[in-house]
Design a protein around this motif. Structure first.
Motif, mmCIF file in Angstrom:
data_model
loop_
_atom_site.group_PDB
_atom_site.id
_atom_site.type_symbol
_atom_site.label_atom_id
_atom_site.label_comp_id
_atom_site.label_asym_id
_atom_site.label_seq_id
_atom_site.Cartn_x
_atom_site.Cartn_y
_atom_site.Cartn_z
ATOM 1 N N ASN A 215 2.558 20.798 4.649
ATOM 2 C CA ASN A 215 2.856 19.530 3.878
ATOM 3 C C ASN A 215 1.677 18.307 4.133
ATOM 4 O OD1 ASN A 215 3.566 17.458 2.422
ATOM 5 N ND2 ASN A 215 5.986 17.530 3.225
ATOM 6 N N PRO A 216 0.855 18.243 3.286
ATOM 7 C CA PRO A 216 -0.406 17.308 3.582
ATOM 8 C C PRO A 216 0.398 15.796 3.726
ATOM 9 C CG PRO A 216 -0.273 17.791 1.181
ATOM 10 C CD PRO A 216 0.770 18.794 1.892
ATOM 11 N N GLN A 217 1.582 15.444 3.479
ATOM 12 C CA GLN A 217 2.027 14.138 3.520
ATOM 13 C C GLN A 217 2.324 13.801 5.008
ATOM 14 O OE1 GLN A 217 1.245 13.328 0.629
ATOM 15 N NE2 GLN A 217 2.818 11.771 0.724
ATOM 16 N N TRP A 218 2.214 14.842 5.886
ATOM 17 C CA TRP A 218 2.366 14.557 7.263
ATOM 18 C C TRP A 218 1.101 13.689 7.771
ATOM 19 C CZ3 TRP A 218 6.894 14.252 9.460
ATOM 20 C CH2 TRP A 218 7.821 14.944 9.208
ATOM 21 N N GLN A 219 -0.019 13.846 7.050
ATOM 22 C CA GLN A 219 -1.270 13.428 7.586
ATOM 23 C C GLN A 219 -1.636 13.513 8.835
ATOM 24 O OE1 GLN A 219 -0.035 9.583 5.849
ATOM 25 N NE2 GLN A 219 -1.914 9.876 4.388
ATOM 26 N N TRP A 220 -1.849 14.975 9.458
ATOM 27 C CA TRP A 220 -2.232 14.830 10.760
ATOM 28 C C TRP A 220 -3.490 14.527 11.239
ATOM 29 C CZ3 TRP A 220 1.605 15.871 13.835
ATOM 30 C CH2 TRP A 220 2.830 16.468 13.354
ATOM 31 N N ASP A 221 -4.403 14.316 10.193
ATOM 32 C CA ASP A 221 -5.641 13.673 10.329
ATOM 33 C C ASP A 221 -5.328 12.312 11.028
ATOM 34 O OD1 ASP A 221 -4.737 13.383 8.046
ATOM 35 O OD2 ASP A 221 -6.743 13.064 7.210
ATOM 36 N N VAL A 222 -4.729 11.446 10.249
ATOM 37 C CA VAL A 222 -4.336 10.108 10.687
ATOM 38 C C VAL A 222 -3.772 9.987 11.850
ATOM 39 C CG1 VAL A 222 -3.046 8.015 9.893
ATOM 40 C CG2 VAL A 222 -4.060 9.390 8.045
ATOM 41 N N PHE A 223 -2.758 10.742 12.195
ATOM 42 C CA PHE A 223 -2.096 11.010 13.526
ATOM 43 C C PHE A 223 -3.178 11.171 14.608
ATOM 44 C CE2 PHE A 223 -0.683 13.829 16.922
ATOM 45 C CZ PHE A 223 0.498 13.293 17.481
#
Lengths: 274, 386
Positions: free
Chosen positions: B88-96
């Motif tokens: 799910n891209p909404q988790w936005q692991w890159d931002v994390f």
């Protein structure tokens, strides 16, 4: 088991070979103690000579244990006095008044009187040898190394040299009680009190503890033993004291009290336990 | 040997297969020896499952179908969740990843840890004093501790921190001087410089924590057997030794699990200090997501840091509890590390064994020792079979 070496070949023999003690005279005079309306000791007077072995017997609730603890000042008495070699454990006498001592001084004097409990009360988080070392080091009598040497000797004396690093829960009841005796001996008390030392033990473990106590009796320590082991009391005690309802009903040599009791209450009690 | 074994196993099979084992077993025992008839009887009575496992019978364990089904469902749920986390891209692991080690987040983390350590240590030290007061024979000390605990459990922590922060309104200056006056002739400070935001937070958290710790420590002390104190008294142990060497180590068994609960609660509880604008971990991520609207990944940053701290504390708790369990059980169970090491050693040994077994003996020079051992083991096997 090394403890068997402590057993004399004849009971009479060790009485004859007993060392003569010079300290450890306990004088109890007119002691009365109540818990609320319940009087547990009533004008009890008793003198125990140095080196004497006295067995306190009597039905439960007769005040035996309270009397024992009063000697140690673990229980305070309402009236009367208890001295060890002429000194009070909890007070200092100046003329006609008794001054209550500071706790530190009471604790120091209390070390003259050792107490062995029915439930051993070993410190479960310390090993056998640490249990023994604690008190002599706390009282700054010995360095930790000297106390360790002393403790090793005492453990050998109660036949447990190989159990030094065991925790109490890793030992049998009889072994725990022998460690507890060694712990009490580490302060070289003048008087040693036993509060039903074998009551919490399985029957086959009683013997090993009694062997150790027998050895102490032979060494001339003053012993006061609350016990239900009438046979043992007969064998080891110089004097048997029978208490009932907080009073000394009868006392004398084992022969007098156990075989020719004068009082009916004594005879009734003995008929039940013998 | 074999003469007895054979009919016994026969009887067992018979009894197990029969609808009425008792009568059937009786019928069979008639033509066996008297020694085995007793055994056969016992086997028939106890039934095939509760019976003996010797005589080379195969044992089929009970199958726990329900357990298998539930395990499968749980495994499915876990996998489904992990899959969604990854896809799910909404988790936005890159931002994390971008903010996890960001300097402001790390500073916030240090502040959280600092407040936890200060409030934890001060809280438990003061708590221990309060617990001793409550157990003291002095009615004044006992009552004072009771009221302290009552007060700090009643007042919300947020209110308390605010009052400390705004103490200057009540007492503009603090100092030392003549008692019962405001004549501070020895030293005097303006309250606002004396109590910073950090000080207000630390004082508030510590005093709050002390009230709760006091009860935990008191519970621990009360749990120590009375006989221990009697024994310590009979040995004439001085008061301090009695407390620190006898009572406290035994009380620690009851104190430690609750104490770690409190400390772990405190790690997250420090987030209330946002009220005095202290940028601890949680406040920091809030500030960031209010700016960039990446709420979920930034909350994840805080959650993962909290989880890491809790993990470390939980491991510490395991070892501290183990330390105070000395002497309370006959033998301490091995730690996970010890167990893993033991398992590793076993595997290694097995590998070694397999290797030696697989290696063919050197044909050219047969070693006499090996031959003797082989012969001995051969003999043993033959003896066992016969």
């Amino acid at each position: 088991m090394t403890s068997t070496t402590l057993t004399p070949s004849f009971d009479e023999q060790y009485v004859a070979t007993r060392k003569v003690a010079t300290v450890g005279r306990v004088e109890i005079s007119d002691v009365t103690k109540s818990y609320g309306a319940n009087t547990v000791l009533r004008d009890v007077s008793l003198t125990i000579e140095p080196g004497q072995v006295v067995a306190l017997i009597g039905p439960s609730g007769s005040g035996k244990s309270t009397l024992l603890r009063a000697i140690n000042h673990l229980e305070t008495v309402d009236r009367g006095s208890i001295t060890v070699d002429g000194r009070y454990i909890g007070y200092e006498r100046k003329g006609d008044t008794l001054h209550e001592l500071r706790e530190a001084e009471i604790l120091r004097r209390r070390t003259q009187v050792g107490l062995v409990f029915q439930n051993f009360n070993l410190f479960p988080h310390l090993t056998a040898i640490e249990n023994i070392i604690e008190a002599p080091v706390a009282h700054k009598r010995l360095t930790r190394d000297d106390a360790r040497a002393l403790a090793e000797g005492l453990l050998a004396r109660v036949g447990l040299a190989d159990k030094a690093d065991h925790y109490p829960r890793q030992l049998s009841g009889g072994q725990q009680q022998r460690v507890a005796i060694a712990r009490a001996l580490a302060l070289s008390p003048k008087v040693l009190l036993f509060d039903e030392p074998t009551s919490a033990l399985d029957p086959e473990l009683v013997g090993e503890v009694l062997d150790v106590i027998r050895g102490l009796a032979r060494d001339g320590t003053t012993l006061v033993i609350v016990t239900h082991e009438i046979g043992f009391a007969r064998e080891v005690a110089d004097r048997i004291v029978f208490l009932d309802h907080g009073e000394i009903v009868e006392q004398g040599t084992p022969g007098q009290v156990l075989r020719n009791a004068r009082h009916r209450r004594t005879r009734d009690f003995l008929a039940k336990v013998l | 040997m074999s003469r007895i074994v054979a009919p016994r196993s026969e009887t067992t099979a018979h009894a197990a297969g029969a609808a009425t084992p008792a009568t059937d077993a009786d019928a069979t025992t008639d033509d066996t020896t008297s020694a085995s008839s007793a055994t056969a009887d016992a086997v028939a009575k106890s039934g095939p499952a509760g019976g003996r496992l010797d005589a080379g019978l195969r044992v089929v364990p009970v199958k726990h179908w329900g357990r298998w089904v539930l395990s499968a469902i749980v495994a499915f749920v876990i996998l489904q969740f992990l899959w969604s986390l990854a896809t799910n891209p909404q988790w936005q692991w890159d931002v994390f990843a971008e903010y996890f080690f960001a300097p402001s987040v790390i500073n916030g983390l240090w502040l959280t840890l600092g407040l936890t350590v200060v409030a934890g240590v001060a809280g438990f030290v003061l708590g221990a004093v309060l617990a001793v007061f409550r157990l003291s024979k002095s009615p004044l000390l006992g009552a004072a501790a009771w009221w302290y605990i009552w007060f700090f459990r009643s007042v919300p922590l947020v209110v308390q921190i605010l009052v400390w922060y705004n103490l200057g309104y009540l007492y503009p200056t603090l100092g030392l001087g003549t008692p019962f006056t405001t004549d501070f002739w020895i030293v005097e400070f303006p309250t606002t410089t004396l109590i910073s935001a950090f000080a207000a937070a630390a004082i508030g958290l510590s005093l709050h924590q002390a009230a709760y710790s006091a009860e935990i420590i008191r519970a621990g002390i009360l749990s120590v057997d009375q006989g221990q104190l009697e024994a310590a008294g009979a040995l004439g142990l001085p008061r301090s030794i009695r407390f620190f060497r006898i009572t406290l180590p035994q009380a620690a068994r009851a104190i430690v699990p609750n104490a770690f609960n409190e400390i772990i609660g405190l790690v997250k509880g420090t987030s209330v200090v946002f009220i005095v604008a202290l940028p601890e971990l949680f406040y920091t991520v809030q500030v960031i997501y209010n700016r960039n609207q990446r709420v979920i990944p930034l909350l994840l940053v805080a959650v993962v840091w909290y989880a890491l701290i809790t993990t470390v504390l939980s491991i510490a708790q395991y070892y501290v509890e183990r330390r105070y369990a000395r002497g309370s059980v006959r033998e301490l169970p091995p730690t996970p590390v010890q167990r893993a090491r033991r398992w590793g050693a076993e595997q290694w040994n097995r590998l070694g064994d397999a290797h030696t077994a697989a290696a063919p003996p050197p044909p050219a020079q047969p070693e006499p020792v090996v031959t003797a051992a082989a012969a001995a083991s051969d003999q043993y096997r033959t003896g066992g079979a016969a």
